[in-house]
Design an enzyme around this catalytic site. Structure first.
Site, PDB file in Angstrom:
ATOM      1  N   TRP A 438       0.821  -1.209   0.000  1.00 13.93           N
ATOM      2  CA  TRP A 438       0.000   0.000   0.000  1.00 13.93           C
ATOM      3  C   TRP A 438       0.853   1.256   0.000  1.00 13.93           C
ATOM      4  CZ3 TRP A 438      -1.974   2.929   4.670  1.00 13.93           C
ATOM      5  CH2 TRP A 438      -3.031   3.793   4.348  1.00 13.93           C
ATOM      6  N   ARG A 439       0.718   2.034  -1.053  1.00 13.80           N
ATOM      7  CA  ARG A 439       1.174   3.429  -0.994  1.00 13.80           C
ATOM      8  C   ARG A 439       0.004   4.215  -0.434  1.00 13.80           C
ATOM      9  NH1 ARG A 439       0.130   7.617  -4.500  1.00 13.80           N
ATOM     10  NH2 ARG A 439       1.353   9.465  -3.935  1.00 13.80           N
ATOM     11  N   HIS A 473      -2.302   1.951  -5.240  1.00 11.49           N
ATOM     12  CA  HIS A 473      -1.963   3.383  -5.262  1.00 11.49           C
ATOM     13  C   HIS A 473      -0.523   3.707  -5.631  1.00 11.49           C
ATOM     14  CE1 HIS A 473      -5.869   3.788  -3.542  1.00 11.49           C
ATOM     15  NE2 HIS A 473      -5.526   3.324  -2.353  1.00 11.49           N
ATOM     16  N   GLU A 494      -6.369  -0.830  -6.336  1.00  9.37           N
ATOM     17  CA  GLU A 494      -6.848   0.501  -6.678  1.00  9.37           C
ATOM     18  C   GLU A 494      -5.712   1.285  -7.314  1.00  9.37           C
ATOM     19  OE1 GLU A 494     -10.475   1.520  -3.575  1.00  9.37           O
ATOM     20  OE2 GLU A 494      -8.494   2.411  -3.242  1.00  9.37           O
ATOM     21  N   TYR A 497      -5.138   7.458  -6.429  1.00 12.22           N
ATOM     22  CA  TYR A 497      -6.124   8.532  -6.447  1.00 12.22           C
ATOM     23  C   TYR A 497      -5.517   9.853  -6.913  1.00 12.22           C
ATOM     24  CZ  TYR A 497      -8.847   5.671  -3.059  1.00 12.22           C
ATOM     25  OH  TYR A 497      -9.549   4.687  -2.425  1.00 12.22           O
TER      26      TYR A 497
END
Length: 594
Positions: A438-439, A473, A494, A497
């Site tokens: 996870w970033r 991310h 994902e 963003y």
């Protein structure tokens, strides 16, 4: 212990430590492979003040008071430094065990039913109005729970990434969302393995989930991507009308090592061996093949005392490692070079490489275990946080693969951090069993030019398998897979963003970076059950969710893409290689036909 908590238990009393009457080995235990010169200190093992050890003689009221105090501090402590593990010795309890951030609950029996809790072992989302999409970093293993109607009619496990139930027996039903959450009762991913649910698993608003080697009375529901590997009691339904992917049996797996204690108080770690073509749990019909390693063959580390130097000295002497709960700051990489080494984190023990190195570097050897650890990027950029094999070789580890269990990597969130990639796999035949890379998209030290990281996972070795891979991310490819013969069973991703503009997210004439990029030299690759989602802050476009060679040996089955309510004009234009419908403000979801 964590420096932040002063080494006391949450209620201010003297801490409960993992001490046993003697430090002897368990019956049938083995010595370290190849000998080794490690000698454990005399006396009982010291697991530190943030491991709370319970037995039935302590009384349910006293235990409940202690665990309530821990939960009160951890329920909303998403980016804090405190870490906790509970050890339950064999016996029966009547408790409501709630898990918050950085908490692990472990039964110490030889089988899950040896520790029986009537009440609940649960993860709720009241802290965020029922929204469990941030219920990260919590684990429960090797026990049985009988849900109490006074608490919930079913055991509630409302979670998202970096969570797991293992060797877990629910004598009733399980809800994978918070039924008290109301309209915000979302949950977004999770993992259950080697477990049994006698009743119904209700997925509810849970968006995606992996169950592996689970025996279920029944499964109900599903949103986007529910993957069932080597289970008994699967639902029925065909893709894409139903969001179900079935892999039967589990091709090759070894289960996560687990702690036990015997009647004399002697601790040991049981390390299951590799199994092929499995269905259902390992423990319902008896004990599966395994190796028992007595506790005196482990160096038990403490974050307030140990450094990379002391950990490497213990490893060089032939020890395995137990990392007790805490945040460990490292001036150099922990070097694992002995085949068969077990590195087991408790309470989501966290490693921070402060000097731009890896946190752990594993040599190209057989059967290493890295389990239960959070890798947190430091302020100086690391080329990778976890490296398996220093370079690609032709060495096969098919009979004795290295395995990663319940690992997570984080770039930003707790503090600004930098890493080129989170995990780099150069060795062959590695098994990844539940990983979240996870970033960070929220928390501290977050921004396109602040917590920079190119890739979550880079695979260069051959025949690497992933059961439960969550990658999110990163600023370029989330997953870059160059090794031949790879397998992914369940993938959740994902796209970042915070892409600032299309001009800063374009390469080789393409818009954006695919979530999965399979290298052009790959001829065999098998991926099943993939969900790739976008929520863009700005009107940017990703050309393809997946980029891959198109040979007959490269297959993707059951892919879903989703566009969340984000910037107008943003989109994922294709699912794979210029095919598949776009997702955008006019079409929120798309799937492959098979």
């Amino acid at each position: 212990m964590d420096g932040a908590d002063g080494g006391t238990s949450p209620d201010g009393a003297s801490p409960t430590t993992g001490e046993s009457p003697d430090g002897g080995g368990a019956p049938g235990a083995v010595t370290l492979p190849g000998g080794g010169g490690y000698t454990a200190p005399p006396g009982p093992p010291d697991f530190g003040p943030n491991v709370l050890v319970f037995d039935p003689s302590m009384g349910n009221a006293a235990i409940q008071s202690k665990i309530d105090a821990v939960f009160k501090g951890q329920e909303t402590n998403q980016f804090g430094a405190q870490r906790y593990a509970y050890f339950f010795k064999p016996g029966s309890y009547s408790l409501d065990v709630q898990l918050g951030f950085y908490m692990e609950v472990l039964g110490l029996g030889a089988a899950p039913d040896d520790v029986s809790i009537t009440g609940a072992v649960r993860s709720m989302a009241k802290w965020d109005q029922g929204n469990a999409t941030q219920n990260f970093w919590r684990l429960s293993e090797n026990l049985a729970v009988t849900p109490s109607a006074s608490i919930n009619s079913a055991n509630v496990w409302a979670v998202s990434q970096a969570t797991a139930l293992r060797r877990f027996h629910v004598k009733g039903g399980t809800n994978l969302f918070d039924p008290e959450g109301g309209p915000n009762d979302w949950a977004s991913g999770g993992f259950i393995a080697d477990s049994k649910v006698d009743g119904t698993v209700v997925s509810g608003s849970q968006q995606q989930f992996l169950t592996r080697n689970v025996t279920m009375g029944k499964w109900s529901g599903g949103v986007w991507n529910m993957v069932f590997v080597g289970n008994r009691g699967n639902p029925t339904g065909a893709w894409p009308a139903s969001p179900y992917t079935f892999v039967d049996p589990t091709p090759a797996i070894r289960e996560k090592p687990y702690l036990t204690v015997d009647g004399s108080g002697a601790y040991a770690v049981v390390a299951p061996t590799l199994a092929q073509a499995t269905q259902g749990t390992t423990w319902e019909s008896g004990t599966a093949p395994s190796t028992t390693i007595p506790i005196d063959q482990f160096y038990i580390a403490h974050a307030d005392k140990d450094s990379a130097d002391t950990l490497n000295a213990a490893l060089a002497a032939g020890a395995n490692l137990i990392l007790t709960p805490g945040v460990y700051h490292l001036a150099s990489a922990i070097q694992v070079s002995r085949a068969g080494t077990v590195v087991l984190g408790l309470g989501l023990a966290t490693l921070v490489p402060d000097q731009g190195t890896a946190a752990i570097a594993v040599a190209d050897v057989d059967s290493v275990t890295i389990a239960g650890i959070l890798f947190d990027a430091g302020a100086k950029e690391s080329p990778t946080l976890l490296e398996l094999g220093g370079a690609v070789t032709a060495t096969s580890h098919a009979l004795s693969p290295t395995a990663l269990f319940d690992i997570s990597c984080r770039v930003g969130g707790a503090a600004a951090g930098l890493a080129t990639s989170c995990v780099t796999i150069n060795s062959s035949d590695v098994i990844v069993d539940n990983a979240w890379l996870w970033r960070a998209d929220h928390g501290n030290g977050v921004g396109w030019d602040v917590n920079r990281a190119q890739n979550g996972l880079v695979v260069n070795g051959a025949n690497v398998s992933a059961y439960g891979l969550f990658v999110e991310h990163f600023e370029q490819y989330q997953t870059l897979w160059n090794g031949d013969g790879g397998k992914i069973y369940f993938y959740q991703s994902e796209i970042p963003y915070d892409v600032p503009s299309q001009a800063r997210w374009t390469h080789d004439g393409e818009n954006g970076y695919a979530s999965i990029k399979v290298g052009v030299s790959v001829t065999h690759f098998d991926a099943r059950g993939l969900g790739i989602y976008c929520y863009f802050d700005n009107p940017v476009v990703l050309d393809n969710a997946i980029e891959s060679p198109t040979g007959a040996g490269v297959t993707f089955q059951h892919v879903v893409t989703e566009w969340f309510k984000n910037a107008a004009g943003s989109a994922i234009d294709h699912i794979i290689n210029g095919t598949g419908a776009a997702v955008n403000s006019s079409n929120a979801g798309a799937t492959t036909p098979n």
